[in-house]
Design an enzyme around this catalytic site. Structure first.
Site: not given
Length: 386
Positions: A182-184
């Site tokens: 879910n990270k950038n």
């Protein structure tokens, strides 16, 4: 399941091809693609000290070990963070001292509370750049210098974010990044450390791979025929597939952060009409102290609002929400352990139960933002009409 999900991982044919190319190459362990990924991360962050890791928890553990944290020491970190920030310190044998946050407009660690909680046993301060917004690094560094202690940056939310022109994760002694799904920047699982000095980088490099003086790739290429083990290290290596995917994702990161900022701007405009909802970091850009990575969209519900009921009402409308975070001292282990100091966390105790995380991802449309805000308004009216 969700009409509007909390986050939306965007992998395209480029990531698939990068992974396929690794499989076709016949070399899957840490190798040339990892080296290229590390160089590219270093160029993006403005440092030569980046090492790719298997995940951010491993990066945090490695960072603590690298600066000498161990049994008998104390590490100060915020309670409002993912539990790995504290657990990685506890794993070294050190004790954890939990610090409060600044307040409703800034959910990062409070430097004044950090200084109040320093003792003769304090070995490191770990800051968390919550939601992608920088902590007050000037204040933290000044405190650390006065007391002769290390600074670890948990920059899991903050790739390419800055504090006064410097990339977050490169300002303290060691910075830690997450490349979780879910990270950038996502590789599924993955992470990195950025070491401030070459000495720390070399120590991290040894700790990452069993304390061995040469790596498998070097022996495979005939550049070395044996190795020594010079300290008790771990196996925190990343593999070539994830490094290859990371290279593609890194190319998308700056534009993705820019798109996230536009979504956050839209949120702030629309949430301004909801007088019972408070938006942290609303005036961050006005302060002119840096750039955010806009990783998540936290809001504070009205005091006394039943958060789970609001989340259920949002779910009924097809909107996924989350909480960032349940405070560390609220967990069964950390709330009772003699190795965790948890006093004077008044602002965390008041504000954490009000935090709600709304959907945020680069390709989110204005219409979706408007729908989320309308759903939040309707959900509050439904479950908390007061």
């Amino acid at each position: 399941m969700w009409k509007i999900p909390l986050c939306d991982l965007h992998f395209g044919p480029e990531e698939a091809q990068a992974a396929a190319d690794v499989v076709a190459s016949g070399w899957l362990t840490m190798g040339e693609r990892t080296q290229a990924f590390e160089r590219a991360l270093g160029e993006a962050f403005g440092t030569t000290g980046v090492l790719a890791m298997t995940n951010c928890t491993a990066a945090l553990h490695l960072a603590y070990l690298a600066v000498g944290v161990g049994p008998g020491d104390e590490v100060i970190c915020p309670s409002l963070t993912f539990v790995a920030t504290a657990n990685a310190a506890l794993t070294t044998g050190a004790d954890v001292v939990l610090a409060d946050i600044v307040g409703p407009d800034d959910l990062t660690i409070d430097p004044a509370d950090v200084e109040r909680k320093i003792t003769k046993r304090t070995k490191a301060i770990t800051v968390v750049h919550y939601a992608g917004y920088p902590c007050d690094m000037d204040a933290i560094l000044a405190i650390a210098e006065r007391h002769g202690i290390a600074v670890i940056e948990d920059a899991a939310h903050a790739p390419l974010a800055t504090w006064k022109g410097r990339a977050l994760g490169t300002i303290g002694d060691v910075g830690c990044y997450s490349f979780f799904s879910n990270k950038n920047l996502s590789t599924g699982e993955g992470g990195a450390v950025a070491a401030r000095t070459e000495e720390l980088r070399q120590r991290c490099k040894l700790l990452r791979s069993h304390g061995m003086t040469t790596l498998t790739l070097e022996r495979h290429k005939g550049h070395a025929f044996s190795y020594d083990v010079v300290l008790a290290g771990q196996n925190y290596r990343i593999d070539e597939i994830r490094s290859a995917i990371g290279l593609v994702q890194l190319g998308r990161l700056a534009e993705g952060n820019r798109m996230r900022r536009a979504v956050v701007t839209r949120y702030r405009e629309r949430l301004g009409a909801l007088d019972r909802v408070h938006v942290p970091f609303r005036d961050f850009e006005v302060r002119g102290v840096g750039e955010s990575a806009y990783h998540i969209m936290p809001v504070l519900l009205p005091e006394g609002a039943p958060r789970e009921a609001v989340m259920a009402a949002m779910k009924a409308r097809g909107i996924q929400t989350s909480v960032h975070y349940l405070p560390i001292h609220a967990f069964s282990f950390h709330g009772t352990s003699e190795r965790v100091r948890r006093d004077n966390l008044d602002r965390t105790d008041v504000l954490a139960p009000r935090e709600l995380t709304l959907p945020l991802y680069p390709r989110m449309t204005d219409a979706q933002v408007d729908e989320v805000c309308a759903a939040l308004d309707a959900s509050l009216r439904e479950v908390f009409p007061g």
